[in-house]
Scaffold this motif. Structure first.
Motif, PDB file in Angstrom:
ATOM      1  N   LYS A  15       0.812  -1.222   0.000  1.00  0.00           N
ATOM      2  CA  LYS A  15       0.000   0.000   0.000  1.00  0.00           C
ATOM      3  C   LYS A  15       0.846   1.274   0.000  1.00  0.00           C
ATOM      4  O   LYS A  15       0.602   2.179  -0.797  1.00  0.00           O
ATOM      5  CB  LYS A  15      -0.953  -0.003   1.207  1.00  0.00           C
ATOM      6  CG  LYS A  15      -1.914  -1.181   1.238  1.00  0.00           C
ATOM      7  CD  LYS A  15      -2.782  -1.186   2.477  1.00  0.00           C
ATOM      8  CE  LYS A  15      -2.025  -1.297   3.772  1.00  0.00           C
ATOM      9  NZ  LYS A  15      -1.352  -2.577   4.013  1.00  0.00           N
ATOM     10  N   THR A  16       1.827   1.341   0.877  1.00  0.00           N
ATOM     11  CA  THR A  16       2.643   2.556   0.979  1.00  0.00           C
ATOM     12  C   THR A  16       3.525   2.724  -0.250  1.00  0.00           C
ATOM     13  O   THR A  16       3.653   3.833  -0.791  1.00  0.00           O
ATOM     14  CB  THR A  16       3.484   2.523   2.267  1.00  0.00           C
ATOM     15  OG1 THR A  16       2.586   2.402   3.383  1.00  0.00           O
ATOM     16  CG2 THR A  16       4.314   3.783   2.419  1.00  0.00           C
ATOM     17  N   THR A  17       4.102   1.640  -0.720  1.00  0.00           N
ATOM     18  CA  THR A  17       4.959   1.692  -1.917  1.00  0.00           C
ATOM     19  C   THR A  17       4.161   2.123  -3.138  1.00  0.00           C
ATOM     20  O   THR A  17       4.567   3.032  -3.875  1.00  0.00           O
ATOM     21  CB  THR A  17       5.616   0.316  -2.158  1.00  0.00           C
ATOM     22  OG1 THR A  17       6.396  -0.027  -1.014  1.00  0.00           O
ATOM     23  CG2 THR A  17       6.468   0.322  -3.409  1.00  0.00           C
ATOM     24  N   ILE A  18       3.031   1.481  -3.366  1.00  0.00           N
ATOM     25  CA  ILE A  18       2.182   1.814  -4.519  1.00  0.00           C
ATOM     26  C   ILE A  18       1.611   3.221  -4.353  1.00  0.00           C
ATOM     27  O   ILE A  18       1.516   3.990  -5.314  1.00  0.00           O
ATOM     28  CB  ILE A  18       1.052   0.777  -4.701  1.00  0.00           C
ATOM     29  CG1 ILE A  18       1.612  -0.635  -4.877  1.00  0.00           C
ATOM     30  CG2 ILE A  18       0.126   1.162  -5.853  1.00  0.00           C
ATOM     31  CD1 ILE A  18       2.558  -0.818  -6.036  1.00  0.00           C
ATOM     32  N   GLY A  19       1.245   3.571  -3.117  1.00  0.00           N
ATOM     33  CA  GLY A  19       0.726   4.916  -2.855  1.00  0.00           C
ATOM     34  C   GLY A  19       1.722   5.998  -3.244  1.00  0.00           C
ATOM     35  O   GLY A  19       1.354   7.011  -3.834  1.00  0.00           O
ATOM     36  N   ALA A  20       2.990   5.777  -2.911  1.00  0.00           N
ATOM     37  CA  ALA A  20       4.031   6.754  -3.267  1.00  0.00           C
ATOM     38  C   ALA A  20       4.161   6.879  -4.776  1.00  0.00           C
ATOM     39  O   ALA A  20       4.305   7.990  -5.313  1.00  0.00           O
ATOM     40  CB  ALA A  20       5.366   6.358  -2.643  1.00  0.00           C
ATOM     41  N   LEU A  21       4.109   5.763  -5.479  1.00  0.00           N
ATOM     42  CA  LEU A  21       4.207   5.801  -6.944  1.00  0.00           C
ATOM     43  C   LEU A  21       3.005   6.515  -7.557  1.00  0.00           C
ATOM     44  O   LEU A  21       3.160   7.337  -8.470  1.00  0.00           O
ATOM     45  CB  LEU A  21       4.321   4.383  -7.506  1.00  0.00           C
ATOM     46  CG  LEU A  21       5.633   3.661  -7.226  1.00  0.00           C
ATOM     47  CD1 LEU A  21       5.521   2.185  -7.610  1.00  0.00           C
ATOM     48  CD2 LEU A  21       6.785   4.319  -7.967  1.00  0.00           C
ATOM     49  N   LEU A  22       1.803   6.204  -7.064  1.00  0.00           N
ATOM     50  CA  LEU A  22       0.601   6.862  -7.581  1.00  0.00           C
ATOM     51  C   LEU A  22       0.666   8.368  -7.331  1.00  0.00           C
ATOM     52  O   LEU A  22       0.374   9.167  -8.227  1.00  0.00           O
ATOM     53  CB  LEU A  22      -0.652   6.279  -6.924  1.00  0.00           C
ATOM     54  CG  LEU A  22      -1.061   4.887  -7.355  1.00  0.00           C
ATOM     55  CD1 LEU A  22      -2.093   4.299  -6.393  1.00  0.00           C
ATOM     56  CD2 LEU A  22      -1.615   4.907  -8.779  1.00  0.00           C
ATOM     57  N   ALA A  23       1.046   8.747  -6.118  1.00  0.00           N
ATOM     58  CA  ALA A  23       1.129  10.174  -5.786  1.00  0.00           C
ATOM     59  C   ALA A  23       2.128  10.887  -6.692  1.00  0.00           C
ATOM     60  O   ALA A  23       1.849  11.980  -7.203  1.00  0.00           O
ATOM     61  CB  ALA A  23       1.519  10.338  -4.317  1.00  0.00           C
ATOM     62  N   SER A  24       3.265  10.245  -6.933  1.00  0.00           N
ATOM     63  CA  SER A  24       4.280  10.840  -7.797  1.00  0.00           C
ATOM     64  C   SER A  24       3.773  10.992  -9.230  1.00  0.00           C
ATOM     65  O   SER A  24       3.914  12.054  -9.841  1.00  0.00           O
ATOM     66  CB  SER A  24       5.544   9.981  -7.767  1.00  0.00           C
ATOM     67  OG  SER A  24       6.502  10.479  -8.663  1.00  0.00           O
ATOM     68  N   ARG A  25       3.166   9.945  -9.755  1.00  0.00           N
ATOM     69  CA  ARG A  25       2.680   9.989 -11.143  1.00  0.00           C
ATOM     70  C   ARG A  25       1.551  10.997 -11.328  1.00  0.00           C
ATOM     71  O   ARG A  25       1.417  11.594 -12.385  1.00  0.00           O
ATOM     72  CB  ARG A  25       2.195   8.587 -11.579  1.00  0.00           C
ATOM     73  CG  ARG A  25       3.284   7.548 -11.649  1.00  0.00           C
ATOM     74  CD  ARG A  25       3.780   7.176 -13.027  1.00  0.00           C
ATOM     75  NE  ARG A  25       2.863   6.733 -13.997  1.00  0.00           N
ATOM     76  CZ  ARG A  25       2.599   5.473 -14.320  1.00  0.00           C
ATOM     77  NH1 ARG A  25       3.209   4.488 -13.685  1.00  0.00           N
ATOM     78  NH2 ARG A  25       1.757   5.185 -15.275  1.00  0.00           N
ATOM     79  N   LEU A  26       0.732  11.178 -10.288  1.00  0.00           N
ATOM     80  CA  LEU A  26      -0.419  12.070 -10.399  1.00  0.00           C
ATOM     81  C   LEU A  26      -0.135  13.478  -9.872  1.00  0.00           C
ATOM     82  O   LEU A  26      -0.998  14.354  -9.963  1.00  0.00           O
ATOM     83  CB  LEU A  26      -1.608  11.470  -9.639  1.00  0.00           C
ATOM     84  CG  LEU A  26      -2.152  10.160 -10.206  1.00  0.00           C
ATOM     85  CD1 LEU A  26      -3.136   9.531  -9.234  1.00  0.00           C
ATOM     86  CD2 LEU A  26      -2.802  10.395 -11.566  1.00  0.00           C
ATOM     87  N   GLY A  27       1.043  13.691  -9.304  1.00  0.00           N
ATOM     88  CA  GLY A  27       1.366  14.994  -8.733  1.00  0.00           C
ATOM     89  C   GLY A  27       0.537  15.312  -7.502  1.00  0.00           C
ATOM     90  O   GLY A  27       0.176  16.461  -7.264  1.00  0.00           O
ATOM     91  N   LEU A  28       0.212  14.278  -6.718  1.00  0.00           N
ATOM     92  CA  LEU A  28      -0.593  14.451  -5.514  1.00  0.00           C
ATOM     93  C   LEU A  28       0.258  14.201  -4.272  1.00  0.00           C
ATOM     94  O   LEU A  28       1.350  13.649  -4.354  1.00  0.00           O
ATOM     95  CB  LEU A  28      -1.766  13.460  -5.517  1.00  0.00           C
ATOM     96  CG  LEU A  28      -2.776  13.590  -6.646  1.00  0.00           C
ATOM     97  CD1 LEU A  28      -3.780  12.451  -6.605  1.00  0.00           C
ATOM     98  CD2 LEU A  28      -3.497  14.936  -6.551  1.00  0.00           C
ATOM     99  N   THR A  29      -0.268  14.573  -3.136  1.00  0.00           N
ATOM    100  CA  THR A  29       0.378  14.289  -1.864  1.00  0.00           C
ATOM    101  C   THR A  29      -0.088  12.918  -1.384  1.00  0.00           C
ATOM    102  O   THR A  29      -1.245  12.542  -1.586  1.00  0.00           O
ATOM    103  CB  THR A  29       0.005  15.361  -0.817  1.00  0.00           C
ATOM    104  OG1 THR A  29       0.388  16.632  -1.330  1.00  0.00           O
ATOM    105  CG2 THR A  29       0.696  15.108   0.502  1.00  0.00           C
ATOM    106  N   GLN A  30       0.807  12.187  -0.747  1.00  0.00           N
ATOM    107  CA  GLN A  30       0.466  10.893  -0.154  1.00  0.00           C
ATOM    108  C   GLN A  30       0.385  11.049   1.356  1.00  0.00           C
ATOM    109  O   GLN A  30       1.244  11.692   1.971  1.00  0.00           O
ATOM    110  CB  GLN A  30       1.523   9.848  -0.497  1.00  0.00           C
ATOM    111  CG  GLN A  30       1.265   8.501   0.162  1.00  0.00           C
ATOM    112  CD  GLN A  30       2.406   7.523  -0.022  1.00  0.00           C
ATOM    113  OE1 GLN A  30       3.516   7.906  -0.380  1.00  0.00           O
ATOM    114  NE2 GLN A  30       2.144   6.266   0.213  1.00  0.00           N
TER     115      GLN A  30
END
Length: 186
Positions: A15-30
């Motif tokens: 969850k945390t690993t994928i969350g960081a990748l999603l946040a980075s790709r979408l320009g969002l905060t995790q």
């Protein structure tokens, strides 16, 4: 409807690993529940000494039960405090045995269309085996709680999507989630 992405699942699901990748790709905060949970618990009177006593006298399952109302509050608090972000829950923050607590979490997550359960495999026994290998550092009682998280109905009832990670890199899983969410908007 809220556009936030919320990742749920057992300990070690990514969850945390994928969350960081999603946040980075979408320009969002995790926001990771594991980073914020204690702050929220203490807001409503979490007692470390009582938790320690429960752990010593009742084992991990005793302290786990003590945590549940605090976990429900933490979920509500995190969701009400942050938006336009990626959130990853702790392993137990989406699993509730108590009907009233579960209903609170259902209600809190109802406006979120992007609640994603991460599991290694659709085969629950295989998921447990893979997670136990990933979590080899956990004491046996926490491995048992993780099996409980995998098998408990709460995660499946709360999730809008389930994504399986076996055989995929975190980047491939991230891309799969983005494609899944893009397709669901159409």
């Amino acid at each position: 409807m809220k556009s936030d992405i919320i990742l749920i699942g057992p300990i070690g699901a990514g969850k945390t690993t994928i969350g960081a990748l999603l946040a980075s790709r979408l320009g969002l905060t995790q926001y990771s529940m594991d980073d914020l949970r204690w702050e929220y618990y203490f807001e409503i009177g979490y007692d470390e000494e009582l938790a320690k006593h429960k752990r010593e006298t009742e084992g991990f399952w005793g302290v786990y039960q003590y945590w549940k109302p605090f976990e429900a509050y933490a979920v509500e608090r995190l969701l009400s405090s942050h938006n336009q972000c990626v959130i990853d829950f702790g392993g137990g923050h989406s699993v509730y045995e108590d009907t009233a607590l579960f209903q609170r979490i259902q209600q809190a997550l109802a406006p979120y269309p992007n609640v994603i359960l991460l599991l290694p495999s659709p085969n629950l026994d295989e998921s447990i085996q893979i997670l136990n290998q990933r979590n080899h550092y956990l004491p046996d009682d926490k491995l048992n709680i993780n099996e409980h998280f995998v098998r408990h109905a709460s995660n499946y009832e709360l999730a809008k999507f389930i994504v399986y990670t076996k055989g995929k890199t975190p980047e491939e899983t991230c891309s799969e989630i983005l494609n899944l969410l893009s397709a669901s908007k159409n």
